[in-house]
Write a protein that holds these residues in place. Structure first.
Motif, PDB file in Angstrom:
ATOM      1  N   ILE A 132      53.112  14.570  33.050  1.00 61.84           N
ATOM      2  CA  ILE A 132      53.044  15.958  33.512  1.00 61.84           C
ATOM      3  C   ILE A 132      51.654  16.237  34.062  1.00 61.84           C
ATOM      4  O   ILE A 132      50.648  15.980  33.399  1.00 61.84           O
ATOM      5  N   PHE A 133      51.619  16.749  35.265  1.00 62.47           N
ATOM      6  CA  PHE A 133      50.369  17.081  35.947  1.00 62.47           C
ATOM      7  C   PHE A 133      50.458  18.544  36.366  1.00 62.47           C
ATOM      8  O   PHE A 133      51.390  18.944  37.049  1.00 62.47           O
ATOM      9  N   ASP A 134      49.500  19.352  35.957  1.00 64.40           N
ATOM     10  CA  ASP A 134      49.552  20.795  36.193  1.00 64.40           C
ATOM     11  C   ASP A 134      48.241  21.256  36.801  1.00 64.40           C
ATOM     12  O   ASP A 134      47.161  20.952  36.265  1.00 64.40           O
ATOM     13  N   ALA A 135      48.308  21.981  37.917  1.00 62.49           N
ATOM     14  CA  ALA A 135      47.110  22.507  38.576  1.00 62.49           C
ATOM     15  C   ALA A 135      47.367  23.949  38.983  1.00 62.49           C
ATOM     16  O   ALA A 135      48.504  24.334  39.287  1.00 62.49           O
ATOM     17  N   GLY A 136      46.314  24.769  38.972  1.00 60.90           N
ATOM     18  CA  GLY A 136      46.495  26.176  39.295  1.00 60.90           C
ATOM     19  C   GLY A 136      45.296  26.782  39.985  1.00 60.90           C
ATOM     20  O   GLY A 136      44.168  26.293  39.889  1.00 60.90           O
ATOM     21  N   LEU A 137      45.542  27.865  40.700  1.00 56.68           N
ATOM     22  CA  LEU A 137      44.501  28.632  41.363  1.00 56.68           C
ATOM     23  C   LEU A 137      44.820  30.112  41.220  1.00 56.68           C
ATOM     24  O   LEU A 137      45.949  30.495  40.875  1.00 56.68           O
ATOM     25  N   SER A 138      43.837  30.957  41.468  1.00 54.42           N
ATOM     26  CA  SER A 138      44.040  32.391  41.344  1.00 54.42           C
ATOM     27  C   SER A 138      43.189  33.134  42.355  1.00 54.42           C
ATOM     28  O   SER A 138      42.149  32.650  42.807  1.00 54.42           O
ATOM     29  N   GLY A 139      43.640  34.336  42.679  1.00 54.29           N
ATOM     30  CA  GLY A 139      42.895  35.250  43.534  1.00 54.29           C
ATOM     31  C   GLY A 139      42.943  36.634  42.929  1.00 54.29           C
ATOM     32  O   GLY A 139      43.931  37.001  42.280  1.00 54.29           O
ATOM     33  N   GLN A 140      41.887  37.397  43.118  1.00 59.01           N
ATOM     34  CA  GLN A 140      41.860  38.718  42.496  1.00 59.01           C
ATOM     35  C   GLN A 140      41.099  39.724  43.342  1.00 59.01           C
ATOM     36  O   GLN A 140      40.243  39.370  44.154  1.00 59.01           O
ATOM     37  N   ILE A 141      41.443  40.984  43.135  1.00 56.43           N
ATOM     38  CA  ILE A 141      40.731  42.122  43.721  1.00 56.43           C
ATOM     39  C   ILE A 141      40.309  43.026  42.578  1.00 56.43           C
ATOM     40  O   ILE A 141      41.137  43.401  41.738  1.00 56.43           O
ATOM     41  N   THR A 142      39.029  43.361  42.510  1.00 57.06           N
ATOM     42  CA  THR A 142      38.511  44.210  41.447  1.00 57.06           C
ATOM     43  C   THR A 142      37.931  45.486  42.039  1.00 57.06           C
ATOM     44  O   THR A 142      37.177  45.441  43.015  1.00 57.06           O
ATOM     45  N   ASN A 143      38.302  46.622  41.445  1.00 56.31           N
ATOM     46  CA  ASN A 143      37.739  47.915  41.819  1.00 56.31           C
ATOM     47  C   ASN A 143      36.751  48.350  40.746  1.00 56.31           C
ATOM     48  O   ASN A 143      37.088  48.419  39.563  1.00 56.31           O
ATOM     49  N   PHE A 144      35.501  48.601  41.159  1.00 53.47           N
ATOM     50  CA  PHE A 144      34.457  49.070  40.257  1.00 53.47           C
ATOM     51  C   PHE A 144      34.232  50.559  40.510  1.00 53.47           C
ATOM     52  O   PHE A 144      34.124  50.989  41.667  1.00 53.47           O
ATOM     53  N   GLN A 145      34.150  51.317  39.426  1.00 57.41           N
ATOM     54  CA  GLN A 145      33.949  52.755  39.561  1.00 57.41           C
ATOM     55  C   GLN A 145      32.865  53.221  38.595  1.00 57.41           C
ATOM     56  O   GLN A 145      32.921  52.948  37.398  1.00 57.41           O
ATOM     57  N   GLU A 146      31.873  53.923  39.140  1.00 57.45           N
ATOM     58  CA  GLU A 146      30.833  54.550  38.335  1.00 57.45           C
ATOM     59  C   GLU A 146      30.636  55.957  38.859  1.00 57.45           C
ATOM     60  O   GLU A 146      30.194  56.154  39.998  1.00 57.45           O
ATOM     61  N   ASN A 147      31.012  56.940  38.032  1.00 50.39           N
ATOM     62  CA  ASN A 147      31.037  58.341  38.442  1.00 50.39           C
ATOM     63  C   ASN A 147      31.955  58.478  39.660  1.00 50.39           C
ATOM     64  O   ASN A 147      33.118  58.143  39.595  1.00 50.39           O
ATOM     65  N   SER A 148      31.432  58.908  40.797  1.00 49.64           N
ATOM     66  CA  SER A 148      32.279  59.077  41.982  1.00 49.64           C
ATOM     67  C   SER A 148      32.161  57.906  42.963  1.00 49.64           C
ATOM     68  O   SER A 148      32.772  57.919  44.035  1.00 49.64           O
ATOM     69  N   VAL A 149      31.394  56.889  42.601  1.00 51.25           N
ATOM     70  CA  VAL A 149      31.178  55.746  43.490  1.00 51.25           C
ATOM     71  C   VAL A 149      32.203  54.655  43.174  1.00 51.25           C
ATOM     72  O   VAL A 149      32.377  54.273  42.013  1.00 51.25           O
ATOM     73  N   ARG A 150      32.855  54.140  44.208  1.00 49.83           N
ATOM     74  CA  ARG A 150      33.845  53.076  44.048  1.00 49.83           C
ATOM     75  C   ARG A 150      33.513  51.904  44.964  1.00 49.83           C
ATOM     76  O   ARG A 150      33.116  52.107  46.115  1.00 49.83           O
ATOM     77  N   LYS A 151      33.683  50.710  44.470  1.00 47.62           N
ATOM     78  CA  LYS A 151      33.474  49.498  45.260  1.00 47.62           C
ATOM     79  C   LYS A 151      34.582  48.500  44.944  1.00 47.62           C
ATOM     80  O   LYS A 151      35.057  48.416  43.817  1.00 47.62           O
ATOM     81  N   ASN A 152      34.976  47.712  45.965  1.00 54.17           N
ATOM     82  CA  ASN A 152      35.967  46.655  45.784  1.00 54.17           C
ATOM     83  C   ASN A 152      35.337  45.295  46.023  1.00 54.17           C
ATOM     84  O   ASN A 152      34.418  45.157  46.849  1.00 54.17           O
ATOM     85  N   ALA A 153      35.827  44.298  45.299  1.00 45.54           N
ATOM     86  CA  ALA A 153      35.349  42.925  45.487  1.00 45.54           C
ATOM     87  C   ALA A 153      36.515  41.967  45.362  1.00 45.54           C
ATOM     88  O   ALA A 153      37.450  42.209  44.591  1.00 45.54           O
ATOM     89  N   LYS A 154      36.463  40.877  46.127  1.00 48.60           N
ATOM     90  CA  LYS A 154      37.529  39.870  46.119  1.00 48.60           C
ATOM     91  C   LYS A 154      36.966  38.529  45.657  1.00 48.60           C
ATOM     92  O   LYS A 154      35.825  38.183  45.965  1.00 48.60           O
ATOM     93  N   ASN A 155      37.790  37.788  44.924  1.00 50.72           N
ATOM     94  CA  ASN A 155      37.409  36.451  44.467  1.00 50.72           C
ATOM     95  C   ASN A 155      38.614  35.538  44.490  1.00 50.72           C
ATOM     96  O   ASN A 155      39.749  35.984  44.284  1.00 50.72           O
ATOM     97  N   GLY A 156      38.375  34.274  44.730  1.00 51.28           N
ATOM     98  CA  GLY A 156      39.422  33.266  44.652  1.00 51.28           C
ATOM     99  C   GLY A 156      38.834  31.983  44.093  1.00 51.28           C
ATOM    100  O   GLY A 156      37.750  31.559  44.507  1.00 51.28           O
ATOM    101  N   VAL A 157      39.515  31.383  43.116  1.00 52.53           N
ATOM    102  CA  VAL A 157      38.990  30.169  42.491  1.00 52.53           C
ATOM    103  C   VAL A 157      40.110  29.170  42.240  1.00 52.53           C
ATOM    104  O   VAL A 157      41.280  29.545  42.095  1.00 52.53           O
ATOM    105  N   PHE A 158      39.733  27.912  42.201  1.00 49.02           N
ATOM    106  CA  PHE A 158      40.629  26.858  41.720  1.00 49.02           C
ATOM    107  C   PHE A 158      40.461  26.817  40.212  1.00 49.02           C
ATOM    108  O   PHE A 158      39.379  26.512  39.708  1.00 49.02           O
ATOM    109  N   ASP A 159      41.513  27.160  39.460  1.00 40.01           N
ATOM    110  CA  ASP A 159      41.379  27.438  38.033  1.00 40.01           C
ATOM    111  C   ASP A 159      41.263  26.202  37.155  1.00 40.01           C
ATOM    112  O   ASP A 159      40.303  26.051  36.389  1.00 40.01           O
ATOM    113  N   TYR A 160      42.242  25.331  37.184  1.00 39.11           N
ATOM    114  CA  TYR A 160      42.325  24.276  36.177  1.00 39.11           C
ATOM    115  C   TYR A 160      43.143  23.106  36.704  1.00 39.11           C
ATOM    116  O   TYR A 160      43.930  23.237  37.643  1.00 39.11           O
TER     117      TYR A 160
END
Length: 434
Positions: free
Chosen positions: A77-105
């Motif tokens: 058995i051989f198993d490989a995975g990857l993931s991608g994500q979008i994160t929203n950061f919020q502090e008071n009224s300020v919002r920012k988005n960031a994207k990431n993608g990695v080869f997981d395992y």
């Protein structure tokens, strides 16, 4: 066996591409060795990382090495995975988005003897990645008191990875034990660069460390038959906490732009980094291999670790370990997997449907306040790959939402997609030709 060696080499080669990647943009990754990476391979992710009581003949569950004893005797058995994500950061009224993608395992597993299975692979342990700035009036609580207004830029990158080899053995019916021995390696580079309002001075602090050490995890599982179609499995795990033999450094550079003079001082803590002792326990109820319901609990004893910090005592700068920055981290996870008929002839009968949810406490404090608690939910599918030459491999797809929040600090919402492919082939079957 040549195929096994080839896959091991391929595993290492593919995983090497992940080492330079950062899986986060969170400012919370500036603590300890970074944010802990998500647990589990493709099928675990659909249940939000559930797996301490889980064992299967066709999936590698590295979360509990005792599960390797259940691997199919005919398969590699051989198993490989990857993931991608979008994160929203919020502090008071300020919002920012960031994207990431990695080869997981990348993980693999196979049976080497009756009731004995082995596994090996490359996994993420933690990740660091952030870049932000703040402006404030410096005061006597800082290492460098001043009446000036300072703008500080915080930046960090790095993380840890591990390569492991594990084995699981079932010495008696229903009872399995196992262990993973791994090599943990990586580094971090963090900086705080402060420019003062007078425009003439600047103060820079650079923190760095390189880690190369071992990691040991052991586990056990006990399964009992409740009835002809139902069974209950209990899984427990233990991760050995120890010092990493790394010497974290802090380089302080104070510059006067008018004179062009820079004063540099290097501080170091001998053997100042550690990984915490961890404990885990999980239950899995299995109804006729159709419905699996589980619950996991884990505890990481971060409160026993010291935090490397630069302080001013009696007007003398000191870089050393301080207590009270870390908390014990607890995590609760529940999940369900449903498969209409894993031996069915129709594709729709063999699809595995998964859902999960978890709650985790923070392992660090921010300015004396407990860090954000984590709430997350997930859902996913395990879709069998059926063609003329393969009907045992599985494509695992899942999505999750992670929410982190504490009053007065940055709020984070992360949407993550995970894709994993489990390649399952009968390499060890003996063929007969008439």
């Amino acid at each position: 066996m040549n195929k096994v060696i080839l896959s091991a080499a391929l595993s290492a080669a593919i995983s090497a591409t992940a080492l330079a990647q950062s899986g986060t943009n969170s400012p919370y990754s500036q603590y300890d060795l970074g944010l802990l990476s998500a647990n589990g391979s493709g099928f675990n992710r659909g249940m939000n990382g559930l797996g301490l009581g889980f064992h299967s003949h066709n999936q590698v569950n590295y979360m509990n090495p005792a599960s390797y004893s259940s691997l199919d005797s005919l398969s590699f058995i051989f198993d490989a995975g990857l993931s991608g994500q979008i994160t929203n950061f919020q502090e008071n009224s300020v919002r920012k988005n960031a994207k990431n993608g990695v080869f997981d395992y990348v993980v693999a597993g196979f049976r080497i003897a009756k009731h004995v299975g082995v596994s090996f692979g490359v996994l993420p342990y933690s990740t660091i990645g952030y870049n932000y700035s703040s402006t404030k009036n410096l005061n006597d609580r800082d290492a460098f008191p001043s009446t000036e207004v300072g703008t500080s830029t915080y930046e960090g990158k790095g993380g840890l990875h591990q390569v492991y080899l594990g084995a699981g053995w079932e010495p008696m019916k229903g009872l399995a034990i196992g262990a993973n021995i791994g090599y943990l390696w990586g580094n971090y580079n963090r900086s705080i660069v402060t420019s003062f309002s007078n425009g003439t001075n600047s103060l820079s602090r650079y923190y760095k460390a390189t880690i190369n050490n071992y990691k040991l995890d052991i586990g056990a599982q006990y399964t009992i038959k409740v009835s002809q179609k139902n069974e209950l499995s209990l899984g427990i795990t233990y991760g050995y906490g120890h010092r990493l033999g790394a010497n974290p450094q802090c380089e302080v550079i104070s510059s006067d732009r008018q004179t062009g003079v820079a004063d540099t001082t290097l501080y170091e803590i001998s053997n100042g980094l550690s990984i915490p002792t961890s404990y885990g326990a999980g239950l899995m109820f299995n109804h006729n291999n159709k419905l699996k319901i589980g619950f996991d609990y884990s505890l990481m004893q971060y409160s026993k670790l010291g935090y490397p910090k630069l302080n001013r005592n009696n007007n003398i700068l000191q870089y050393g370990l301080v207590d009270g920055v870390y908390n014990d981290r607890q995590k609760f996870t529940a999940g369900v997997e449903f498969c209409p008929n894993d031996a069915g002839r129709k594709l729709t009968e063999q699809i595995r449907y998964r859902i999960g949810a978890s709650y985790a406490t923070s392992y660090y404090k921010v300015n004396g306040i407990d860090g954000p608690k984590e709430y997350s939910v997930s859902a996913g599918f395990g879709i069998p790959v059926v063609n003329e030459w393969n009907n045992r491999s599985v494509l695992n797809i899942s999505g999750s939402w992670v929410h982190q929040e504490v009053k007065g600090l940055i709020k984070e919402n992360t949407f993550r997609i995970n894709i994993g492919f489990t390649f399952n082939e009968r390499w060890f079957a003996k063929w007969k030709v008439d």
